[in-house]
Design a protein around this motif. Sequence first.
Motif, PDB file in Angstrom:
ATOM      1  N   GLN A 163       0.831  -1.202   0.000  1.00  0.00           N
ATOM      2  CA  GLN A 163       0.000   0.000   0.000  1.00  0.00           C
ATOM      3  C   GLN A 163       0.869   1.257   0.000  1.00  0.00           C
ATOM      4  OE1 GLN A 163      -2.948   0.388   3.264  1.00  0.00           O
ATOM      5  NE2 GLN A 163      -4.395   0.701   1.593  1.00  0.00           N
ATOM      6  N   ARG A 164       1.953   1.244   0.756  1.00  0.00           N
ATOM      7  CA  ARG A 164       2.845   2.403   0.778  1.00  0.00           C
ATOM      8  C   ARG A 164       3.575   2.595  -0.551  1.00  0.00           C
ATOM      9  NH1 ARG A 164       6.341   1.561   5.975  1.00  0.00           N
ATOM     10  NH2 ARG A 164       5.396  -0.523   6.073  1.00  0.00           N
ATOM     11  N   VAL A 165       3.930   1.500  -1.228  1.00  0.00           N
ATOM     12  CA  VAL A 165       4.520   1.628  -2.565  1.00  0.00           C
ATOM     13  C   VAL A 165       3.521   2.294  -3.508  1.00  0.00           C
ATOM     14  CG1 VAL A 165       5.397   0.372  -4.574  1.00  0.00           C
ATOM     15  CG2 VAL A 165       6.063  -0.349  -2.273  1.00  0.00           C
ATOM     16  N   ALA A 166       2.258   1.881  -3.431  1.00  0.00           N
ATOM     17  CA  ALA A 166       1.226   2.475  -4.285  1.00  0.00           C
ATOM     18  C   ALA A 166       1.041   3.957  -3.983  1.00  0.00           C
ATOM     19  CB  ALA A 166      -0.089   1.727  -4.098  1.00  0.00           C
ATOM     20  N   ILE A 167       1.140   4.340  -2.717  1.00  0.00           N
ATOM     21  CA  ILE A 167       1.016   5.751  -2.340  1.00  0.00           C
ATOM     22  C   ILE A 167       2.195   6.548  -2.888  1.00  0.00           C
ATOM     23  CG2 ILE A 167       1.147   7.311  -0.350  1.00  0.00           C
ATOM     24  CD1 ILE A 167      -0.591   5.152   1.143  1.00  0.00           C
ATOM     25  N   ALA A 168       3.414   6.024  -2.767  1.00  0.00           N
ATOM     26  CA  ALA A 168       4.581   6.709  -3.327  1.00  0.00           C
ATOM     27  C   ALA A 168       4.459   6.847  -4.838  1.00  0.00           C
ATOM     28  CB  ALA A 168       5.858   5.948  -2.954  1.00  0.00           C
ATOM     29  N   ARG A 169       3.990   5.796  -5.490  1.00  0.00           N
ATOM     30  CA  ARG A 169       3.822   5.841  -6.953  1.00  0.00           C
ATOM     31  C   ARG A 169       2.835   6.936  -7.367  1.00  0.00           C
ATOM     32  NH1 ARG A 169       1.138   0.607  -9.324  1.00  0.00           N
ATOM     33  NH2 ARG A 169      -0.551   1.518  -8.102  1.00  0.00           N
ATOM     34  N   ALA A 170       1.779   7.140  -6.582  1.00  0.00           N
ATOM     35  CA  ALA A 170       0.795   8.168  -6.925  1.00  0.00           C
ATOM     36  C   ALA A 170       1.374   9.568  -6.876  1.00  0.00           C
ATOM     37  CB  ALA A 170      -0.402   8.067  -5.970  1.00  0.00           C
ATOM     38  N   LEU A 171       2.463   9.760  -6.121  1.00  0.00           N
ATOM     39  CA  LEU A 171       3.022  11.099  -5.931  1.00  0.00           C
ATOM     40  C   LEU A 171       4.207  11.402  -6.844  1.00  0.00           C
ATOM     41  CD1 LEU A 171       2.948  11.199  -2.021  1.00  0.00           C
ATOM     42  CD2 LEU A 171       1.330  12.288  -3.593  1.00  0.00           C
ATOM     43  N   VAL A 172       4.723  10.397  -7.527  1.00  0.00           N
ATOM     44  CA  VAL A 172       5.989  10.580  -8.238  1.00  0.00           C
ATOM     45  C   VAL A 172       5.875  11.561  -9.397  1.00  0.00           C
ATOM     46  CG1 VAL A 172       5.784   8.698  -9.931  1.00  0.00           C
ATOM     47  CG2 VAL A 172       8.035   9.304  -9.004  1.00  0.00           C
ATOM     48  N   THR A 173       4.697  11.737  -9.977  1.00  0.00           N
ATOM     49  CA  THR A 173       4.520  12.683 -11.081  1.00  0.00           C
ATOM     50  C   THR A 173       4.170  14.089 -10.600  1.00  0.00           C
ATOM     51  OG1 THR A 173       2.183  12.119 -11.323  1.00  0.00           O
ATOM     52  CG2 THR A 173       3.763  10.863 -12.658  1.00  0.00           C
ATOM     53  N   ARG A 174       4.135  14.286  -9.295  1.00  0.00           N
ATOM     54  CA  ARG A 174       3.721  15.563  -8.708  1.00  0.00           C
ATOM     55  C   ARG A 174       2.350  15.967  -9.261  1.00  0.00           C
ATOM     56  NH1 ARG A 174       7.355  19.884 -10.004  1.00  0.00           N
ATOM     57  NH2 ARG A 174       6.625  20.926  -8.107  1.00  0.00           N
ATOM     58  N   PRO A 175       1.339  15.122  -9.037  1.00  0.00           N
ATOM     59  CA  PRO A 175       0.019  15.349  -9.658  1.00  0.00           C
ATOM     60  C   PRO A 175      -0.686  16.544  -9.051  1.00  0.00           C
ATOM     61  CG  PRO A 175      -0.126  13.591  -8.051  1.00  0.00           C
ATOM     62  CD  PRO A 175       1.334  13.934  -8.170  1.00  0.00           C
ATOM     63  N   ARG A 176      -1.617  17.123  -9.818  1.00  0.00           N
ATOM     64  CA  ARG A 176      -2.478  18.173  -9.288  1.00  0.00           C
ATOM     65  C   ARG A 176      -3.490  17.596  -8.304  1.00  0.00           C
ATOM     66  NH1 ARG A 176      -3.442  22.675 -12.054  1.00  0.00           N
ATOM     67  NH2 ARG A 176      -4.142  23.384  -9.994  1.00  0.00           N
ATOM     68  N   LEU A 177      -3.920  16.347  -8.556  1.00  0.00           N
ATOM     69  CA  LEU A 177      -4.972  15.720  -7.759  1.00  0.00           C
ATOM     70  C   LEU A 177      -4.598  14.271  -7.475  1.00  0.00           C
ATOM     71  CD1 LEU A 177      -7.927  15.694  -6.604  1.00  0.00           C
ATOM     72  CD2 LEU A 177      -8.662  14.994  -8.899  1.00  0.00           C
ATOM     73  N   VAL A 178      -4.684  13.883  -6.205  1.00  0.00           N
ATOM     74  CA  VAL A 178      -4.559  12.476  -5.818  1.00  0.00           C
ATOM     75  C   VAL A 178      -5.950  11.952  -5.512  1.00  0.00           C
ATOM     76  CG1 VAL A 178      -3.708  10.868  -4.063  1.00  0.00           C
ATOM     77  CG2 VAL A 178      -2.201  12.668  -4.960  1.00  0.00           C
ATOM     78  N   VAL A 179      -6.324  10.853  -6.139  1.00  0.00           N
ATOM     79  CA  VAL A 179      -7.614  10.205  -5.919  1.00  0.00           C
ATOM     80  C   VAL A 179      -7.327   8.836  -5.322  1.00  0.00           C
ATOM     81  CG1 VAL A 179      -9.766   9.421  -6.967  1.00  0.00           C
ATOM     82  CG2 VAL A 179      -8.592  11.433  -7.891  1.00  0.00           C
ATOM     83  N   ALA A 180      -7.796   8.615  -4.097  1.00  0.00           N
ATOM     84  CA  ALA A 180      -7.402   7.417  -3.365  1.00  0.00           C
ATOM     85  C   ALA A 180      -8.620   6.723  -2.768  1.00  0.00           C
ATOM     86  CB  ALA A 180      -6.412   7.790  -2.257  1.00  0.00           C
ATOM     87  N   ASP A 181      -8.709   5.417  -3.008  1.00  0.00           N
ATOM     88  CA  ASP A 181      -9.823   4.599  -2.522  1.00  0.00           C
ATOM     89  C   ASP A 181      -9.322   3.731  -1.370  1.00  0.00           C
ATOM     90  OD1 ASP A 181     -12.280   3.401  -2.298  1.00  0.00           O
ATOM     91  OD2 ASP A 181     -12.133   2.237  -4.155  1.00  0.00           O
ATOM     92  N   GLU A 182      -9.720   4.067  -0.147  1.00  0.00           N
ATOM     93  CA  GLU A 182      -9.295   3.347   1.064  1.00  0.00           C
ATOM     94  C   GLU A 182      -7.767   3.181   1.095  1.00  0.00           C
ATOM     95  OE1 GLU A 182     -11.217   2.697   3.481  1.00  0.00           O
ATOM     96  OE2 GLU A 182     -13.255   2.574   2.706  1.00  0.00           O
ATOM     97  N   PRO A 183      -7.020   4.292   1.035  1.00  0.00           N
ATOM     98  CA  PRO A 183      -5.575   4.188   0.846  1.00  0.00           C
ATOM     99  C   PRO A 183      -4.775   3.833   2.088  1.00  0.00           C
ATOM    100  CG  PRO A 183      -6.189   6.478   1.034  1.00  0.00           C
ATOM    101  CD  PRO A 183      -7.474   5.690   1.032  1.00  0.00           C
ATOM    102  N   THR A 184      -5.381   3.867   3.283  1.00  0.00           N
ATOM    103  CA  THR A 184      -4.607   3.604   4.501  1.00  0.00           C
ATOM    104  C   THR A 184      -5.138   2.408   5.279  1.00  0.00           C
ATOM    105  OG1 THR A 184      -5.970   5.141   5.811  1.00  0.00           O
ATOM    106  CG2 THR A 184      -4.034   6.052   4.705  1.00  0.00           C
TER     107      THR A 184
END
Length: 258
Positions: A163-184
């Motif tokens: 789950q933490r790898v997936a969270i890091a992957r979501a941030l690597v592009t410096r996105p304008r918006l993070v959309v997360a479904d039950e991320p923690t």
Amino acid sequence: MHTEAMGGASTLLSLSGIHKHYPHGGSGVHALCGIDLQVGAGEMVAICGPSGHGKTALTNVIGLLEPPSSGRLLLDGVEAAGLGEAERAALRVRLIGPVYQCFTLIPGLTACDNVLLPLLLRRRLTRAERTDAQALATELLARVGLASHLHHRPARLDPGQCQRVAIARALVTRPRLVVADEPTSRLDGSALRMVLELWTACQREQGTAFVITTRDQRQLVRASRTLQLSDGRIGARQADLPRHYPRTASSYATRVGA
């Protein structure tokens, strides 16, 4: 007319009258029923609700994985509701960092390479850009407590680490918006604190917005707003919870441009 989101921030995401209907049996399933939602840059909006009431359908629509059946969806000024699959994918890659419940890590790639993947899908990187991207992926993994797991493949990671790898992957592009479904859902207290500190840094330093569906009450203390989703409808807004920023939120690397 220019619209404003909560707290005076300019609106990054706007949903107006969003419906989502899935064919099933005679009448089908009406998963979303007239959703109206505005999210400003730098906001964290937490959407709570029981299973089976539309949270995943909502994240799929906001994350541009599925089109709504009707309604308007504006993302960074782009009308996205009527886009075709390829156009949605291009906009998603450019603006959104998704975190899925099932993680969707590539089994044959290391944790570091899984984090790098969105950057590699965007464009062909030069050797110098690849070096910088690897440094950024390494730093993000360290920020979520996985500095010693960079070269582990998903099979060697437990669910919380995946789950933490997936969270890091979501941030690597410096996105304008993070959309997360039950991320923690799989994180213990220590891991959760690291993730929330990193998200707070993204909000403050980059203006990243977050839309998070969750049943994890621990997350709500960092949310700008908490909303309730029930039977496909967003109900009366709950009392806003104050933001509690960490005392220090060091900047993570911004070597790879968006």
